[in-house]
Write an enzyme that holds these catalytic residues in place. Structure first.
Site, PDB file in Angstrom:
ATOM      1  N   TYR A 170      -2.608 -19.101  -4.003  1.00  0.00           N
ATOM      2  CA  TYR A 170      -3.093 -17.828  -3.863  1.00  0.00           C
ATOM      3  C   TYR A 170      -4.586 -17.901  -3.647  1.00  0.00           C
ATOM      4  CZ  TYR A 170      -5.768 -13.491  -4.778  1.00  0.00           C
ATOM      5  OH  TYR A 170      -6.735 -12.391  -4.958  1.00  0.00           O
TER       6      TYR A 170
ATOM      7  N   PHE B 288      -9.103  -6.361   3.799  1.00  0.00           N
ATOM      8  CA  PHE B 288      -8.603  -6.226   2.280  1.00  0.00           C
ATOM      9  C   PHE B 288      -6.942  -6.534   2.644  1.00  0.00           C
ATOM     10  CE2 PHE B 288     -11.609  -2.896   2.159  1.00  0.00           C
ATOM     11  CZ  PHE B 288     -12.105  -2.947   1.047  1.00  0.00           C
TER      12      PHE B 288
ATOM     13  N   GLY C 278       0.861  -1.403   0.097  1.00  0.00           N
ATOM     14  CA  GLY C 278       0.045  -0.052   0.050  1.00  0.00           C
ATOM     15  C   GLY C 278       0.760   1.131  -0.156  1.00  0.00           C
TER      16      GLY C 278
ATOM     17  N   ASP D  27      -3.651 -19.546 -15.550  1.00  0.00           N
ATOM     18  CA  ASP D  27      -4.826 -18.653 -16.066  1.00  0.00           C
ATOM     19  C   ASP D  27      -5.939 -19.531 -16.904  1.00  0.00           C
ATOM     20  OD1 ASP D  27      -3.865 -16.196 -15.657  1.00  0.00           O
ATOM     21  OD2 ASP D  27      -2.833 -15.947 -17.208  1.00  0.00           O
TER      22      ASP D  27
HETATM   23  N1  UDP Z   1      -2.216 -10.655 -19.322  1.00  0.00           N
HETATM   24  C1  UDP Z   1      -1.459 -10.594 -20.120  1.00  0.00           C
HETATM   25  N2  UDP Z   1      -0.134 -10.000 -20.477  1.00  0.00           N
HETATM   26  C2  UDP Z   1       0.218  -9.396 -19.299  1.00  0.00           C
HETATM   27  C3  UDP Z   1      -0.580  -9.401 -18.186  1.00  0.00           C
HETATM   28  C4  UDP Z   1      -1.799 -10.372 -18.159  1.00  0.00           C
HETATM   29  O1  UDP Z   1      -1.830 -11.097 -21.330  1.00  0.00           O
HETATM   30  O2  UDP Z   1       1.202  -8.599 -19.169  1.00  0.00           O
HETATM   31  C5  UDP Z   1      -3.409 -11.623 -19.316  1.00  0.00           C
HETATM   32  C6  UDP Z   1      -3.479 -12.741 -18.135  1.00  0.00           C
HETATM   33  O3  UDP Z   1      -3.248 -14.019 -18.801  1.00  0.00           O
HETATM   34  C7  UDP Z   1      -5.057 -12.573 -17.809  1.00  0.00           C
HETATM   35  C8  UDP Z   1      -5.671 -11.180 -18.154  1.00  0.00           C
HETATM   36  O4  UDP Z   1      -4.668 -10.625 -18.863  1.00  0.00           O
HETATM   37  O5  UDP Z   1      -5.841 -13.307 -19.009  1.00  0.00           O
HETATM   38  C9  UDP Z   1      -5.993 -10.496 -16.830  1.00  0.00           C
HETATM   39  O6  UDP Z   1      -4.555 -10.730 -16.130  1.00  0.00           O
HETATM   40  P1  UDP Z   1      -4.165  -9.720 -14.893  1.00  0.00           P
HETATM   41  O7  UDP Z   1      -3.021 -10.355 -14.559  1.00  0.00           O
HETATM   42  O8  UDP Z   1      -4.501  -8.158 -15.109  1.00  0.00           O
HETATM   43  O9  UDP Z   1      -5.424 -10.382 -13.863  1.00  0.00           O
HETATM   44  P2  UDP Z   1      -5.813 -11.906 -13.212  1.00  0.00           P
HETATM   45  O10 UDP Z   1      -6.894 -12.361 -14.247  1.00  0.00           O
HETATM   46  O11 UDP Z   1      -4.641 -12.702 -13.311  1.00  0.00           O
HETATM   47  O12 UDP Z   1      -6.215 -11.452 -12.061  1.00  0.00           O
END
Ligand code: UDP
Length: 334
Positions: free
Chosen positions: A145, A77, A37, A289
């Site tokens: 996580y 949070f 933060g 992912d």
């Molecule tokens: N992503 C990406 N490139 C990056 C960061 C994220 O393609 O540099 C993709 C990631 O694989 C996911 C989406 O963007 O599908 C959102 O990722 P982020 O890390 O923002 O949030 P998360 O879904 O992990 O909470």
């Protein structure tokens, strides 16, 4: 009506919630170790700097706080939220997200603090069987996580049984954007989130943005996420506080827009909003992912009356872009 203790109130979602709750006239104390933060994000709010996972000190810090002032709801949070880091260093995640949370709950039980709102996550669901995801979808997290967040949801059930502490779990989808007044926004170090990274690329602060995987079973081959404006998320917490104070039973709510956008659609949105070009580099998938995560937030809408106001991705991105332009290097370090 008592005061509110907001753990992690100097962080991204926490600081926006503090701002919205302050506008409602709530008396707030923030507890944050400032590891993630920013002091600047808590300007004008009482701030106690302490680490929930510091077992040598935190019990007495919380006892003193709870004995000095009447708190009737805690908003929790604080915690770590990087999937990749959690896989590499699960001990840290269990110590902070579970252990730190238990320190908080124990102090609440000792001091008779009766209600808590917990920042949980769509990562507790893992790869969904069906989208949009409902709250009763099985929870099968794919990372340490997600497992630590689920573990704390389970702990909340047991603390209710033993000590009568009522709770709401808000399961966030992808928090995005920044406060429209331009003073609060997203500043993670290092930044891992898509929208700020694409904004950095548009500003020329990084050469390109990596697209993690283009072979997913989605229309354009990139992952689909449900981006929800951080102020809309924050506003749900106001409704959560009201519900718990009016005697609502413990429960969980998804918070998302019910509409997903692909990674490439996010890149296009930033290009449109900024009027600048962005170089996108196709790279392999990021482990863990799922292809598509989209919320059903019908329950929050039906039971809490929650109505998100940022409906369009470009409107969300505009606020993120505005913050990036004002704070290209993020908040000051002091
Ligand atoms: N992503 C990406 N490139 C990056 C960061 C994220 O393609 O540099 C993709 C990631 O694989 C996911 C989406 O963007 O599908 C959102 O990722 P982020 O890390 O923002 O949030 P998360 O879904 O992990 O909470």
């Amino acid at each position: 009506m008592g005061s509110l203790l907001v753990t992690g109130g100097a962080g991204y979602v926490g600081s926006h919630a503090v701002r919205q709750l302050q506008c409602k006239g709530e008396k707030i104390v923030v507890l944050d170790d400032l590891s993630e933060g920013h002091r600047q994000a808590t300007a004008g709010v009482d701030l106690v700097v302490a680490d929930l996972a510091d077992t040598t000190r935190i019990g007495s810090v919380l006892d003193e706080l709870f004995q000095k002032e009447t708190f009737d709801v805690v908003l929790h949070f604080a915690g770590r939220a990087y999937v990749g880091e959690s896989v590499r260093d699960p001990e840290r995640y269990y110590r902070i997200n579970v252990g730190g949370g238990i320190e908080l709950l124990s102090a609440m039980a000792r001091n008779g603090v009766p209600r808590i709102i917990f920042s949980s996550t769509c990562a507790t669901y893992g790869e969904p069987d069906t989208v949009p995801i409902l709250e009763d979808h099985p929870q099968r997290p794919l990372s340490a996580y997600g497992r630590t967040k689920l573990a704390f949801e389970l702990a909340l059930k047991d603390f209710e049984i033993a000590h009568g502490i009522r709770h709401i779990n808000f399961r966030y989808f992808n928090a995005a954007g920044a406060h429209p007044d331009g003073t609060l926004g997203e500043d993670h170090r290092p930044e891992t989130h898509l929208i700020p990274l694409v904004c950095d690329a548009a500003l020329g602060l990084r050469p390109a943005v990596d697209i993690f995987g283009t072979d997913y079973p989605t229309p354009d081959g990139t992952c689909i996420r449900d981006y929800i404006h951080v102020v809309d998320l924050a506003d749900a917490h106001i409704l959560g506080v009201e519900a718990l104070r009016s005697g609502a039973s413990s429960t969980s709510y998804n918070l998302g827009m019910g509409h997903g956008y692909s990674v490439l659609e996010v890149v296009e949105s930033v290009k449109r909003v900024s009027g600048r070009d962005v170089t996108a580099r196709h790279t392999p998938r990021r482990p863990g992912d799922p292809p598509s995560l989209v919320a059903s937030s019908q329950k929050a809408s039906d039971e809490l009356g929650w109505k998100p106001s940022f409906k369009d991705l470009d409107d969300i991105v505009k606020t993120a872009w505005q913050f990036k332009q004002s704070y290209p290097q993020g908040y000051s370090k002091t």
